[in-house]
Design a protein around this motif. Sequence first.
Motif, short mmCIF file in Angstrom:
data_model
loop_
_atom_site.label_atom_id
_atom_site.label_comp_id
_atom_site.label_asym_id
_atom_site.label_seq_id
_atom_site.Cartn_x
_atom_site.Cartn_y
_atom_site.Cartn_z
N LEU A 2 0.85 -1.18 0.00
CA LEU A 2 0.00 0.00 0.00
C LEU A 2 0.89 1.24 0.00
O LEU A 2 1.48 1.60 1.01
CB LEU A 2 -0.92 -0.01 1.23
CG LEU A 2 -1.91 -1.17 1.28
CD1 LEU A 2 -2.77 -1.08 2.54
CD2 LEU A 2 -2.80 -1.20 0.05
N ASN A 3 1.01 1.86 -1.14
CA ASN A 3 1.86 3.04 -1.30
C ASN A 3 1.05 4.09 -2.06
O ASN A 3 -0.06 3.83 -2.52
CB ASN A 3 3.15 2.67 -2.03
CG ASN A 3 2.86 2.02 -3.39
OD1 ASN A 3 2.23 2.63 -4.24
ND2 ASN A 3 3.34 0.79 -3.58
N PRO A 4 1.58 5.32 -2.19
CA PRO A 4 0.80 6.37 -2.85
C PRO A 4 0.27 5.98 -4.23
O PRO A 4 -0.84 6.34 -4.60
CB PRO A 4 1.77 7.54 -2.91
CG PRO A 4 2.64 7.34 -1.70
CD PRO A 4 2.82 5.85 -1.58
N ALA A 5 1.06 5.24 -4.99
CA ALA A 5 0.62 4.87 -6.34
C ALA A 5 -0.54 3.88 -6.31
O ALA A 5 -1.54 4.06 -7.02
CB ALA A 5 1.79 4.29 -7.13
N THR A 6 -0.41 2.82 -5.50
CA THR A 6 -1.48 1.81 -5.47
C THR A 6 -2.74 2.36 -4.82
O THR A 6 -3.85 2.07 -5.28
CB THR A 6 -1.01 0.55 -4.72
OG1 THR A 6 -0.63 0.90 -3.37
CG2 THR A 6 0.17 -0.11 -5.42
N VAL A 7 -2.57 3.15 -3.76
CA VAL A 7 -3.74 3.71 -3.09
C VAL A 7 -4.43 4.73 -3.98
O VAL A 7 -5.66 4.80 -4.04
CB VAL A 7 -3.35 4.31 -1.73
CG1 VAL A 7 -4.52 5.09 -1.13
CG2 VAL A 7 -2.92 3.21 -0.77
N SER A 8 -3.65 5.55 -4.69
CA SER A 8 -4.24 6.53 -5.60
C SER A 8 -5.06 5.84 -6.68
O SER A 8 -6.17 6.28 -7.02
CB SER A 8 -3.14 7.38 -6.24
OG SER A 8 -3.70 8.32 -7.12
N ALA A 9 -4.53 4.73 -7.20
CA ALA A 9 -5.27 3.98 -8.22
C ALA A 9 -6.54 3.39 -7.65
O ALA A 9 -7.61 3.43 -8.28
CB ALA A 9 -4.38 2.88 -8.79
N PHE A 10 -6.44 2.82 -6.45
CA PHE A 10 -7.63 2.26 -5.81
C PHE A 10 -8.68 3.34 -5.56
O PHE A 10 -9.87 3.15 -5.86
CB PHE A 10 -7.25 1.60 -4.48
CG PHE A 10 -8.45 1.19 -3.66
CD1 PHE A 10 -9.05 -0.04 -3.84
CD2 PHE A 10 -8.99 2.06 -2.71
CE1 PHE A 10 -10.17 -0.41 -3.10
CE2 PHE A 10 -10.10 1.70 -1.96
CZ PHE A 10 -10.69 0.45 -2.16
N ASN A 11 -8.24 4.47 -5.03
CA ASN A 11 -9.18 5.55 -4.72
C ASN A 11 -9.87 6.07 -5.98
O ASN A 11 -11.06 6.41 -5.96
CB ASN A 11 -8.46 6.70 -4.01
CG ASN A 11 -8.12 6.36 -2.57
OD1 ASN A 11 -8.40 5.27 -2.09
ND2 ASN A 11 -7.51 7.30 -1.88
#
Length: 454
Positions: A277-286
């Motif tokens: 869970l990092n800014p890239a994966t969380v941003s994509a999920f969001n």
Amino acid sequence: MADAQQETEVSLTGWGRTAPTPATLVTVRDPEDAAAALAARTPRGLLARGLARSYNDAAQNAGGHVLDMTTADRVLDVDLAAAEIEVEAGISLDRLMNLFVPMGYFVPVTPGTRYVTVGGAIAADIHGKNHHVAGTFSQHVAWLDLLTADGEVRRTGPDQDPDLFWATAGGMGLTGVILRARVRMKPIESSRIVVDTDRTPDLDSLMTLLTETDHLYDYSVAWIDCVARGARMGRSVLTRGRFARREELTPKQQSDPLRYSGQVKLSAPGVFPPGLLNPATVSAFNEVWYRKSPRRKRDQLQTIGAFFHPLDGVGNWNRVYGPRGFVQYQFVVPFGQEDAMRRAMERISRSGHASFLAVLKRFGEGNPGMLSFPVPGWTLALDIPVIGGLAALLDELDELVVAAGGRVYLAKDPRVRPDLFEQMYPRLESFRDLRTRVDPDGVFTSDLARRLNL
């Protein structure tokens, strides 16, 4: 304690899986077991523990005894006419729902998980999506029986030794062992929730919509994007609802209006890589979560599990954060301090610390609890993986919260500075005085209590 099998040397953490400490875990099946454990205590003291859903060190006692209360879980009395039940403290909200939803009764307050014991619900004075209309769990407790440090069992409630009751409600187990309680349940006609959903483009529009409509609903909460910046900062999906009346159900649902089954559909594997869970994966999920949510939807029927406890469908979901664990940070700032909430969101969104599980809601009036968390205002809760720089961000947020007259939640905080904590809770000295009166030797203690000098 009847035999040696009841004691186990363990390493304990909270749900965030950080800061493990060793303790002797003692199984408690009834009040006699609790009294025996109290009599056999060591200088490091003891503490009751439920299903370990506090996120921090609140249910840990390094080098001492910890009482596992989850086998003291009987229903002792039921008065359906009065919508009241008497239960042992180790019974879970999950079991109460399975037992009483089919009879037409729901728990008065539930947090985002049903895997909380009644004793833990009182000790943390839990709140839910209905705080603005129903208050905290303890406000629905007629009385409780408390094993205190002198070995006595005291019955206390809002009208019976109220100072002890309101120190115990939110007191994180530090006044004694909650043995049983009488709880007022919520009558319902069905097990479905009528839900309205709105997608809002930014923080200001969300706060405006909540301010204008919150009073129309029994339950409300907003998932909020804590990664989005600029004009999209604080974009959200707001869901609000109430229990459906029987005539609002589909014909098929009306044939069994109180049908309920709380199940774990799958379980998270034991190992997740650090940094998943990092800014890239969380941003994509969001982005996906926000886009797939309806702009505006009315009168959708949802199950109790889908509306109240979506994460409970995944067993051990806390493993997703990897071996270093995570922090859930929750704070409240009073109404009139909306700018402080905006500044907090700005700092979070630009920090590089990603949270895909973040919720914002409004609190109603507080209660007399000396360490109870809710006060009228805005509360934000977010899960953040433990990575470098997190402590500095949270220290900065603490300062902002204190300056705004707010506070952080004891059931979730693992690291606030003691001097800041004292500024957050103006009744802390009253709690300390009462604790000294009922437990002068500090028998009931925890890692949390030692960290914050409670």
